[in-house]
Motif scaffolding. Sequence first.
Motif, PDB file in Angstrom:
ATOM      1  N   PHE A 196       7.429 -44.894 105.733  1.00  0.00           N
ATOM      2  CA  PHE A 196       8.032 -45.311 106.385  1.00  0.00           C
ATOM      3  C   PHE A 196       8.960 -44.312 107.084  1.00  0.00           C
ATOM      4  CE2 PHE A 196      11.408 -47.400 108.139  1.00  0.00           C
ATOM      5  CZ  PHE A 196      11.440 -48.019 109.414  1.00  0.00           C
ATOM      6  N   GLU A 197       9.412 -43.851 105.601  1.00  0.00           N
ATOM      7  CA  GLU A 197      10.639 -42.686 105.927  1.00  0.00           C
ATOM      8  C   GLU A 197       9.765 -41.481 107.185  1.00  0.00           C
ATOM      9  OE1 GLU A 197      14.014 -42.047 105.548  1.00  0.00           O
ATOM     10  OE2 GLU A 197      13.596 -44.418 104.377  1.00  0.00           O
ATOM     11  N   ARG A 198       8.879 -40.886 106.666  1.00  0.00           N
ATOM     12  CA  ARG A 198       8.258 -40.025 106.969  1.00  0.00           C
ATOM     13  C   ARG A 198       7.676 -40.340 108.244  1.00  0.00           C
ATOM     14  NH1 ARG A 198       4.281 -38.123 102.133  1.00  0.00           N
ATOM     15  NH2 ARG A 198       5.754 -36.652 101.321  1.00  0.00           N
ATOM     16  N   ARG A 199       6.891 -41.631 108.508  1.00  0.00           N
ATOM     17  CA  ARG A 199       6.548 -42.324 110.199  1.00  0.00           C
ATOM     18  C   ARG A 199       7.601 -41.708 111.099  1.00  0.00           C
ATOM     19  NH1 ARG A 199       2.281 -42.097 110.561  1.00  0.00           N
ATOM     20  NH2 ARG A 199       1.376 -42.901 109.094  1.00  0.00           N
ATOM     21  N   THR A 200       8.730 -42.728 110.309  1.00  0.00           N
ATOM     22  CA  THR A 200       9.782 -42.935 111.513  1.00  0.00           C
ATOM     23  C   THR A 200      11.125 -41.763 111.556  1.00  0.00           C
ATOM     24  OG1 THR A 200      11.073 -44.123 109.529  1.00  0.00           O
ATOM     25  CG2 THR A 200       9.348 -45.645 111.459  1.00  0.00           C
ATOM     26  N   ILE A 255       1.284 -43.754 119.200  1.00  0.00           N
ATOM     27  CA  ILE A 255       0.215 -43.085 119.980  1.00  0.00           C
ATOM     28  C   ILE A 255      -0.124 -40.957 120.226  1.00  0.00           C
ATOM     29  CG2 ILE A 255      -1.151 -44.926 119.965  1.00  0.00           C
ATOM     30  CD1 ILE A 255      -1.919 -43.959 122.781  1.00  0.00           C
ATOM     31  N   HIS A 256       1.193 -41.247 120.480  1.00  0.00           N
ATOM     32  CA  HIS A 256       1.026 -39.950 120.962  1.00  0.00           C
ATOM     33  C   HIS A 256       2.338 -38.478 119.731  1.00  0.00           C
ATOM     34  CE1 HIS A 256      -1.316 -40.090 123.821  1.00  0.00           C
ATOM     35  NE2 HIS A 256      -0.908 -41.344 124.641  1.00  0.00           N
ATOM     36  N   ASN A 257       2.967 -39.610 119.003  1.00  0.00           N
ATOM     37  CA  ASN A 257       4.148 -39.058 118.709  1.00  0.00           C
ATOM     38  C   ASN A 257       3.889 -38.201 117.476  1.00  0.00           C
ATOM     39  OD1 ASN A 257       6.225 -37.647 116.301  1.00  0.00           O
ATOM     40  ND2 ASN A 257       7.078 -40.309 115.954  1.00  0.00           N
ATOM     41  N   ALA A 258       3.431 -36.473 117.750  1.00  0.00           N
ATOM     42  CA  ALA A 258       2.455 -35.185 117.254  1.00  0.00           C
ATOM     43  C   ALA A 258       3.149 -35.608 115.936  1.00  0.00           C
ATOM     44  CB  ALA A 258       2.345 -34.076 118.540  1.00  0.00           C
ATOM     45  N   ASN A 259       4.468 -35.412 115.864  1.00  0.00           N
ATOM     46  CA  ASN A 259       4.330 -34.968 114.414  1.00  0.00           C
ATOM     47  C   ASN A 259       4.252 -36.295 113.308  1.00  0.00           C
ATOM     48  OD1 ASN A 259       6.333 -33.281 115.645  1.00  0.00           O
ATOM     49  ND2 ASN A 259       8.283 -34.922 116.134  1.00  0.00           N
ATOM     50  N   ASN A 260       4.080 -37.414 113.945  1.00  0.00           N
ATOM     51  CA  ASN A 260       2.901 -37.644 113.096  1.00  0.00           C
ATOM     52  C   ASN A 260       1.792 -38.406 112.788  1.00  0.00           C
ATOM     53  OD1 ASN A 260       5.811 -38.399 111.717  1.00  0.00           O
ATOM     54  ND2 ASN A 260       6.270 -40.250 112.929  1.00  0.00           N
ATOM     55  N   VAL A 261       1.141 -38.592 113.972  1.00  0.00           N
ATOM     56  CA  VAL A 261      -0.616 -38.651 113.659  1.00  0.00           C
ATOM     57  C   VAL A 261      -0.958 -37.562 114.803  1.00  0.00           C
ATOM     58  CG1 VAL A 261      -0.349 -40.445 113.722  1.00  0.00           C
ATOM     59  CG2 VAL A 261       0.184 -39.544 115.852  1.00  0.00           C
TER      60      VAL A 261
END
Length: 214
Positions: A18-22, A138-144
């Motif tokens: 969660f920490e990494r994703r948010t 879906i457009h969060n390039a840092n995570n996905v």
Amino acid sequence: MRPSGAVSRRGQFMRLKFERRTGVRRVMSVAGVVLASGMLAAATGCSDDSGTAKAEESATAVASAPVSTTKPSNTAWNPCSIPDADIAAAGLNPARRQADTGKYGTKFPGWDICGWMSESWYGINVYSTNSHTFDEVIHNANNVSNPRDVSVSGRSAVMLDSQTTPGDCIIVFDASSGPVQLEVGAKPSADEPGDSCAEATRIAQVLLKDFPVK
């Protein structure tokens, strides 16, 4: 017996995911769930001494975190509400569920997260949020990365690769309550991880009826 305030390996893992994703910048250790890889175990190994020291420091910080007494403050839909029978039908162990409150000692505003481990090589995390839109997720390039349109049992979704935990596969559904994200990844103990996107699709087909609609 684990002392009060200690966090399970599965708990440590899911919090790190969660920490990494948010982008929440709080030290959290790794190990065991949902997506484990994030419910899973995203235990990324480091061979140098500094990496080991940092892992030990993280484990200490998590173990000393106070246990929250705050009841879950649901978003519009909490993935932990998925019935145990459906979790079992998806090939997961209902008894190995981990939520993001209580045992983790933290409740992240605007998010609900629930993870389950399988008896096989993988685990899952299901995320629900009212803090971010479907497009933001879906457009969060840092995570996905690598977004591609898919259809799961006739319902439109976007499949993505995880940037924070390579090998994890993510499927995001839009819903009236906010985006719902399912992530599948290998457990740290997995000797031969399988196809996480195939598993994510199969599990989503089983659990989709429990997800909020658009």
